[in-house]
Design a protein around this motif. Structure first.
Motif, mmCIF file in Angstrom:
data_model
loop_
_atom_site.group_PDB
_atom_site.id
_atom_site.type_symbol
_atom_site.label_atom_id
_atom_site.label_comp_id
_atom_site.label_asym_id
_atom_site.label_seq_id
_atom_site.Cartn_x
_atom_site.Cartn_y
_atom_site.Cartn_z
ATOM 1 N N HIS A 199 -6.415 71.633 47.697
ATOM 2 C CA HIS A 199 -5.941 70.468 46.942
ATOM 3 C C HIS A 199 -5.775 70.803 45.456
ATOM 4 C CE1 HIS A 199 -5.967 67.582 50.186
ATOM 5 N NE2 HIS A 199 -7.209 67.883 50.514
ATOM 6 N N ASP A 200 -6.671 71.638 44.905
ATOM 7 C CA ASP A 200 -6.531 72.030 43.499
ATOM 8 C C ASP A 200 -5.278 72.861 43.281
ATOM 9 O OD1 ASP A 200 -8.843 70.685 42.971
ATOM 10 O OD2 ASP A 200 -10.110 72.466 42.777
ATOM 11 N N MET A 201 -5.020 73.799 44.187
ATOM 12 C CA MET A 201 -3.852 74.666 44.033
ATOM 13 C C MET A 201 -2.555 73.895 44.263
ATOM 14 S SD MET A 201 -5.022 78.335 45.667
ATOM 15 C CE MET A 201 -3.573 79.152 45.000
ATOM 16 N N LEU A 202 -2.555 72.951 45.187
ATOM 17 C CA LEU A 202 -1.356 72.144 45.411
ATOM 18 C C LEU A 202 -1.092 71.217 44.236
ATOM 19 C CD1 LEU A 202 -1.701 71.141 49.194
ATOM 20 C CD2 LEU A 202 -0.302 72.961 48.204
ATOM 21 N N LEU A 203 -2.150 70.799 43.573
ATOM 22 C CA LEU A 203 -2.006 69.876 42.445
ATOM 23 C C LEU A 203 -1.397 70.568 41.231
ATOM 24 C CD1 LEU A 203 -2.632 66.914 41.668
ATOM 25 C CD2 LEU A 203 -4.826 67.723 40.779
ATOM 26 N N HIS A 204 -1.686 71.863 41.073
ATOM 27 C CA HIS A 204 -1.222 72.596 39.893
ATOM 28 C C HIS A 204 -0.191 73.667 40.235
ATOM 29 C CE1 HIS A 204 -5.234 71.025 38.766
ATOM 30 N NE2 HIS A 204 -4.732 70.932 37.550
ATOM 31 N N ILE A 237 4.565 76.918 45.092
ATOM 32 C CA ILE A 237 4.164 76.567 46.458
ATOM 33 C C ILE A 237 5.292 76.821 47.444
ATOM 34 C CG2 ILE A 237 3.334 74.692 47.921
ATOM 35 C CD1 ILE A 237 2.189 73.385 45.393
ATOM 36 N N PHE A 238 6.518 76.499 47.054
ATOM 37 C CA PHE A 238 7.649 76.581 47.983
ATOM 38 C C PHE A 238 7.796 77.956 48.635
ATOM 39 C CE2 PHE A 238 12.076 77.180 49.112
ATOM 40 C CZ PHE A 238 12.356 76.028 49.820
ATOM 41 N N PRO A 239 7.728 79.085 47.914
ATOM 42 C CA PRO A 239 7.891 80.395 48.573
ATOM 43 C C PRO A 239 6.774 80.746 49.556
ATOM 44 C CG PRO A 239 8.242 80.566 46.205
ATOM 45 C CD PRO A 239 7.630 79.228 46.454
ATOM 46 N N THR A 252 -15.548 75.208 40.725
ATOM 47 C CA THR A 252 -15.243 75.691 39.375
ATOM 48 C C THR A 252 -14.407 76.958 39.502
ATOM 49 O OG1 THR A 252 -17.337 76.932 39.329
ATOM 50 C CG2 THR A 252 -17.340 74.716 38.392
ATOM 51 N N TRP A 253 -13.239 76.960 38.889
ATOM 52 C CA TRP A 253 -12.343 78.112 38.917
ATOM 53 C C TRP A 253 -12.649 79.023 37.739
ATOM 54 C CZ3 TRP A 253 -9.001 79.138 42.860
ATOM 55 C CH2 TRP A 253 -8.768 78.098 43.767
ATOM 56 N N LYS A 254 -12.693 80.323 38.007
ATOM 57 C CA LYS A 254 -13.014 81.297 36.963
ATOM 58 C C LYS A 254 -11.781 81.747 36.196
ATOM 59 C CE LYS A 254 -16.813 82.982 39.829
ATOM 60 N NZ LYS A 254 -17.396 84.143 40.557
ATOM 61 N N VAL A 255 -10.600 81.404 36.707
ATOM 62 C CA VAL A 255 -9.355 81.745 36.027
ATOM 63 C C VAL A 255 -8.472 80.502 35.977
ATOM 64 C CG1 VAL A 255 -9.424 84.167 36.727
ATOM 65 C CG2 VAL A 255 -8.255 82.501 38.160
ATOM 66 N N ASP A 256 -7.444 80.570 35.159
ATOM 67 C CA ASP A 256 -6.498 79.466 35.061
ATOM 68 C C ASP A 256 -5.683 79.396 36.348
ATOM 69 O OD1 ASP A 256 -4.856 77.479 34.332
ATOM 70 O OD2 ASP A 256 -3.995 78.468 32.564
ATOM 71 N N LEU A 257 -5.534 78.194 36.911
ATOM 72 C CA LEU A 257 -4.801 78.022 38.159
ATOM 73 C C LEU A 257 -3.339 78.441 38.026
ATOM 74 C CD1 LEU A 257 -6.260 74.617 39.400
ATOM 75 C CD2 LEU A 257 -6.536 76.848 40.487
ATOM 76 N N ASP A 258 -2.773 78.337 36.845
ATOM 77 C CA ASP A 258 -1.374 78.727 36.651
ATOM 78 C C ASP A 258 -1.187 80.240 36.759
ATOM 79 O OD1 ASP A 258 -0.752 76.075 36.242
ATOM 80 O OD2 ASP A 258 -1.049 76.206 34.064
#
Length: 243
Positions: A118-123, A128-130, A81-87
């Motif tokens: 996997h969650d961070m790569l998905l969103h 991600i590129f930098p 469960t993430w406590k902040v928005d992934l964006d």
């Protein structure tokens, strides 16, 4: 006439003019100046085992998670469960730390690191590129442990990374020399179970199969220079595009 037993015993006797053998022998390491000294016995060098598992170094992911610096947790249903928005996450900070957790084998650190990646790569999208230069060393360290469990999870993360955004596969090509050599050792090491059944193949857990899938993914998303660079490091690899 000498019997066979007496003849065999005479083989263990020193020659008449040979110096007496030392009563006590001091053990010394091989290939050193001590090995040519008198009264010493050389310890045989250890056997080379390219498949020997190496212990993973302590990662900063575990210490950071224990201090509560990650904005995530594990629910009662064993989900992240993430406590902040992934964006809104700082990918330059959190993504390399999670990649360092790929070398973990203890729970819940291993599960949190893999699922968090996997969650961070998905969103992540364009964020991600930098971060790619910061991810190479954690990937290399995880693969160099030669731990079957760690290598499988790292290769699956690598496949997801290549597919997570535009031009990421091409950006990884210059780093093949750091992350691919260890794969050359395990690429053809399939499980030989004779007439038995290797259930890991049906479950998608066979390391050699995952390596081949990863190499095909790297070639597919790596552009026109991907195959020649893979072939240079892994000569047994055959192109999945040209064939």
């Amino acid at each position: 006439m000498v019997s066979g037993k007496e003849f065999r015993q005479s083989l263990h006797k020193p020659l008449p003019n040979s110096p007496p053998l030392p009563k006590e022998c001091r053990l010394v390491p091989a290939f050193t100046i001590q090995a040519i000294q008198r009264g010493t016995c050389v310890i045989p060098p250890p056997k080379c085992n390219p498949f020997r598992v190496r212990p993973a170094k302590p990662s900063s992911f575990k210490s950071n998670y224990d201090r509560g610096e990650f904005p995530l947790g594990v629910s009662s249903s064993k989900e992240i469960t993430w406590k902040v928005d992934l964006d809104k996450l700082d990918y330059h900070h959190y993504l390399p730390l999670l990649f360092e957790g790929l070398s973990e084998t203890q729970e819940p650190y291993m599960f949190i690191a893999q699922q968090g990646i996997h969650d961070m790569l998905l969103h992540g999208g364009k964020k991600i590129f930098p971060c790619i230069p910061q991810l190479i060393i954690p990937i290399k360290n995880a693969l160099n442990t030669k731990n079957n469990l760690i290598m499988r999870s790292t290769l699956k993360v690598l496949q997801h990374l290549v597919k997570s955004g535009d031009y990421i596969g091409e950006a990884l090509v210059p780093y093949y020399r750091q992350i691919l050599p260890v794969l050359n050792i395990f690429k053809e090491r399939n499980v030989n179970c004779g007439d038995g059944i290797d259930y890991s193949q049906g479950k998608g857990e066979n390391l050699a199969d995952i390596i081949n899938e990863t190499l095909e993914t790297l070639e597919e998303y790596g552009g026109e220079d991907a195959f020649i660079n893979i072939k240079y490091l892994i000569p047994t690899y055959e192109s999945c595009i040209m064939n």
